[in-house]
Scaffold this motif. Structure first.
Motif, PDB file in Angstrom:
ATOM      1  N   HIS A 101       0.842  -1.085   0.043  1.00 48.44           N
ATOM      2  CA  HIS A 101       0.021  -0.009  -0.018  1.00 48.44           C
ATOM      3  C   HIS A 101       0.716   1.168  -0.027  1.00 48.44           C
ATOM      4  N   TYR A 112      -1.642  -4.068  -7.336  1.00 46.91           N
ATOM      5  CA  TYR A 112      -2.286  -3.142  -6.569  1.00 46.91           C
ATOM      6  C   TYR A 112      -2.931  -1.959  -6.993  1.00 46.91           C
ATOM      7  N   ARG A 119      -5.072  -2.248 -10.292  1.00 46.08           N
ATOM      8  CA  ARG A 119      -6.437  -2.918 -10.112  1.00 46.08           C
ATOM      9  C   ARG A 119      -7.455  -2.119  -9.447  1.00 46.08           C
ATOM     10  N   LEU A 120      -6.786  -1.198  -8.526  1.00 45.95           N
ATOM     11  CA  LEU A 120      -7.777  -0.177  -7.792  1.00 45.95           C
ATOM     12  C   LEU A 120      -7.929   0.998  -8.893  1.00 45.95           C
ATOM     13  N   GLU A 129      -8.161   0.606 -12.135  1.00 45.16           N
ATOM     14  CA  GLU A 129      -8.866   0.244 -13.253  1.00 45.16           C
ATOM     15  C   GLU A 129     -10.407   0.194 -12.677  1.00 45.16           C
ATOM     16  N   PRO A 151      -6.710   3.049   1.458  1.00 48.95           N
ATOM     17  CA  PRO A 151      -6.752   1.598   1.457  1.00 48.95           C
ATOM     18  C   PRO A 151      -8.102   1.044   1.241  1.00 48.95           C
ATOM     19  N   SER A 152      -8.210  -0.128   0.500  1.00 52.76           N
ATOM     20  CA  SER A 152      -9.524  -0.593   0.483  1.00 52.76           C
ATOM     21  C   SER A 152     -10.036  -1.322   1.834  1.00 52.76           C
ATOM     22  N   VAL A 153     -11.400  -1.121   2.065  1.00 51.81           N
ATOM     23  CA  VAL A 153     -11.761  -1.940   3.423  1.00 51.81           C
ATOM     24  C   VAL A 153     -12.892  -2.858   2.634  1.00 51.81           C
ATOM     25  N   HIS A 154     -13.006  -3.050   1.627  1.00 48.80           N
ATOM     26  CA  HIS A 154     -14.277  -3.306   0.856  1.00 48.80           C
ATOM     27  C   HIS A 154     -14.114  -5.052   0.370  1.00 48.80           C
ATOM     28  N   ARG A 155     -14.922  -5.831   0.429  1.00 48.09           N
ATOM     29  CA  ARG A 155     -14.695  -7.002   0.050  1.00 48.09           C
ATOM     30  C   ARG A 155     -14.969  -7.141  -1.657  1.00 48.09           C
ATOM     31  N   SER A 156     -15.775  -6.378  -1.864  1.00 46.39           N
ATOM     32  CA  SER A 156     -15.975  -6.151  -3.360  1.00 46.39           C
ATOM     33  C   SER A 156     -15.065  -4.969  -3.992  1.00 46.39           C
ATOM     34  N   ILE A 157     -14.172  -5.247  -4.919  1.00 46.28           N
ATOM     35  CA  ILE A 157     -13.315  -4.066  -5.498  1.00 46.28           C
ATOM     36  C   ILE A 157     -14.279  -3.074  -6.070  1.00 46.28           C
ATOM     37  N   ARG A 158     -15.619  -3.408  -6.364  1.00 44.79           N
ATOM     38  CA  ARG A 158     -16.354  -2.232  -7.055  1.00 44.79           C
ATOM     39  C   ARG A 158     -17.068  -1.408  -6.082  1.00 44.79           C
ATOM     40  N   TYR A 164     -15.107   0.042  -4.060  1.00 39.50           N
ATOM     41  CA  TYR A 164     -13.978   0.825  -3.734  1.00 39.50           C
ATOM     42  C   TYR A 164     -14.187   2.316  -4.428  1.00 39.50           C
ATOM     43  N   GLU A 172     -18.377 -12.104  -4.925  1.00 31.64           N
ATOM     44  CA  GLU A 172     -18.490 -10.650  -4.531  1.00 31.64           C
ATOM     45  C   GLU A 172     -19.541  -9.962  -5.530  1.00 31.64           C
ATOM     46  N   SER A 176     -12.378 -13.259  -1.902  1.00 32.84           N
ATOM     47  CA  SER A 176     -12.223 -12.052  -0.861  1.00 32.84           C
ATOM     48  C   SER A 176     -12.410 -13.050   0.581  1.00 32.84           C
ATOM     49  N   GLY A 189      -8.555  -5.476   8.452  1.00 33.45           N
ATOM     50  CA  GLY A 189      -9.798  -4.509   7.827  1.00 33.45           C
ATOM     51  C   GLY A 189      -9.250  -4.045   6.354  1.00 33.45           C
ATOM     52  N   ASN A 216      -8.292  -4.451   2.403  1.00 34.79           N
ATOM     53  CA  ASN A 216      -8.229  -5.580   1.333  1.00 34.79           C
ATOM     54  C   ASN A 216      -7.416  -5.089   0.176  1.00 34.79           C
ATOM     55  N   HIS A 221      -7.241  -6.531  -2.443  1.00 33.87           N
ATOM     56  CA  HIS A 221      -7.850  -7.169  -3.611  1.00 33.87           C
ATOM     57  C   HIS A 221      -6.813  -8.089  -4.717  1.00 33.87           C
TER      58      HIS A 221
END
Lengths: 264, 275
Positions: free
Chosen positions: A15, A43, A46-47, A49, A79-86, A88, B34, B62, B102, B104, B106
């Motif tokens: 990160h 990393y 991907r974010l 994109e 930083p992402s805290v999401h399970r799905s990158i969508r 973010y 996801e 995930s 906490g 991710n 990805h």
């Protein structure tokens, strides 16, 4: 190195970027720097994109280089805290607004917020929208106590630039395959605030502008006011209880027909 | 549970309409879990419609089973709700970690192959299997780093994990090839080293060969070296459910169905050899 410490060290490196910590260089077979860089670069790519996919009109308005620079600055501090990158990027509009230096930057921040809310409405839960006919059986004495809340896809926002016109222009350019560079049309300009309502009544998100008085009434209802309290507040503003009740009933009918409200 | 579903594709949004309109020669679809952990709207509407016509498998990215952060029970509850909705044949994710504390990243980050990692993973896999009420299917990931602390090979690590937890394996043929090139092992040694009875499914995908190393890109057709390894996998594990993945530079549905035909042809050849 224990597993937990290894993971925290790798995550910080990926990160934060910068030089490879000696501990990570020693933790893997050579060539360590090049191999860890694959993860660090992946990393950011991907974010970036994901943000471009979620906010295509913003990307088109900015143009490739300016969009890349802005999202890189955002990724560096978020930083992402999401399970799905969508998911973010929720904070990107505020990030853009905080760094705005001119009216174009303000437009881009509002465009990002508008586009984000449209995307959020896209896969929101349908909820249980109340229909006008659901209220047909409500006794007149009970109307003042009626309460409502927003369906999950509903979003309210206001713009103070021509961001929505810019969104329309960017979308048209994307659809025409003509969004290769920064889009300057329409020229950015500040405007009197325009209130917007976003909803997804079926499978496609929709939006419309709201008159200021209707927007204020809807916001009060969504904040928990009863229908009766809304009418009283409106009567105080208009100085005419009958006209207030008529206006509130008309708006309520429109919101219900749009599928905007659930009964509480 | 090990019944072969045949030859499937990863379900991707650009193909939603074509799938429903043309009923392609695809035996099943794998969905990225996801992408459907949402309240409603078009993605779930298409999933429901496609699920009504094809078997579906849920494939997550995930779960982060290897993370030292606590399991995300809210996420697992959402996965269980989606499973109740679309009734997948099985649920898979990756043997990796994706972030800690906490965050991710990805990405599917590799674990060191140590006893410490095994002891960390086993109770977490047991817990996930209890919560999802089914064996978890775990995929070997492609990797670019090889930890000096590893005390065993990846296939020995997978075998030990299966023995401890009863989890099943999603054997990603491309990932084995990619990692073999990056770390200098014989992919057939990997193939021979995992417990055949635990393998549930195959993945096939494209990669980018940079000479000094190989990147798992999923943006191109499957390369010949991977097709070759797939043939060996079929001979070792049997004609199990096979899934072709494409996540970038996504071509038309017809093109992917044609590529899937190559998997069918190889499987047919292997079956005829065995007869």
């Amino acid at each position: 190195m224990k597993l937990g410490e290894l993971e925290r060290t790798v995550q910080r490196y990926i990160h934060d970027g910068g030089a490879l910590p000696a501990a990570l260089a020693a933790a893997v077979a050579p060539p360590a720097t090049e191999r860890w860089q694959i993860y660090a670069e992946g990393y950011r790519l991907r974010l970036a994109e994901a943000l471009g996919t979620q906010l295509p009109a913003l990307a088109a308005r900015c143009g490739r280089d300016a969009f890349a620079a802005r999202v890189a600055a955002f990724i560096a501090v978020t930083p992402s805290v999401h399970r799905s990158i969508r998911d973010y990027g929720r904070e990107l509009p505020a990030h853009l607004a905080a760094g705005a230096r001119d009216v174009e930057d303000e437009l881009r921040a509002e465009l990002a917020e508008f586009e984000w809310q449209l995307a959020a409405a896209f896969d929101a839960a349908p909820g249980q929208p109340a229909a006008v006919t659901d209220l047909a059986g409500v006794a007149a004495d009970n109307w003042p106590a009626l309460r409502f809340r927003a369906v999950p896809s509903l979003a309210r926002l206001a713009t103070t630039t021509n961001a929505v016109a810019a969104w329309r222009a960017a979308k048209a350019a994307i659809d025409a395959g003509a969004a290769s560079g920064p889009l300057c049309d329409p020229a950015p300009e500040r405007q009197a605030p325009i209130e917007w309502l976003i909803l997804r009544p079926r499978l496609d998100a929709e939006f419309r502008s709201l008159p200021a008085d209707e927007a204020a009434a809807l916001d009060r209802l969504l904040a928990g006011d009863t229908f009766g309290a809304l009418c009283e507040q409106l009567a105080a503003t208009l100085g005419d209880g009958g006209a207030a009740a008529l206006a509130a009933a008309g708006w309520l009918k429109g919101w219900l027909q749009a599928g905007a409200l659930e009964r509480v | 549970m090990r019944r072969s579903l045949g030859f499937g594709l990863g379900l991707r949004p650009p193909h939603y309409t074509a799938i429903l309109d043309t009923a392609p020669a695809v035996d099943w679809f794998e969905v990225i879990t996801e992408n459907y952990l949402v309240g409603g709207g078009r993605p779930l509407a298409f999933l429901d419609a496609i699920r009504a016509r094809y078997p579906v498998v849920m494939h997550g990215v995930s779960l982060s089973i290897g993370s030292t952060a606590p399991l995300d029970l809210n996420y697992l509850a959402a996965v269980a709700r989606l499973a109740a909705r679309c009734e997948p044949e099985w649920i898979s994710d990756h043997l990796c970690w994706t972030g800690t504390g906490g965050t991710n990243l990805h990405d599917l980050l590799p674990l060191p192959y140590t006893t410490e990692a095994l002891e960390h993973l086993a109770p977490r896999i047991h817990r996930v299997q209890e919560l999802l009420r089914r064996p978890l299917v775990l995929e070997n990931v492609s990797s670019y780093v090889s930890y000096t602390s590893s005390a065993m090979s990846e296939w020995e690590f997978l075998s030990a994990l299966v023995a401890r937890t009863g989890c099943r394996l999603l054997f990603d043929v491309n990932n084995v090839y990619v990692s073999s090139r990056n770390h200098g092992f014989d992919p057939r040694q990997f193939l021979d080293g995992v417990p055949a009875a635990a393998v549930q499914q195959f993945h096939l995908a494209g990669h980018l060969d940079l000479g000094t190393h190989v990147i798992d890109t999923h943006d191109a057709p499957v390369r010949d070296e991977v097709w070759d390894l797939y043939g060996h996998a079929l001979r070792r594990f049997g004609c199990l459910s096979t899934l072709l993945e494409r996540d970038d530079n996504i071509p038309s549905l017809e093109e992917l169905v044609a590529e899937l035909g190559r998997a069918r042809a190889i499987a047919s050849q292997v079956l005829s050899e065995a007869a």
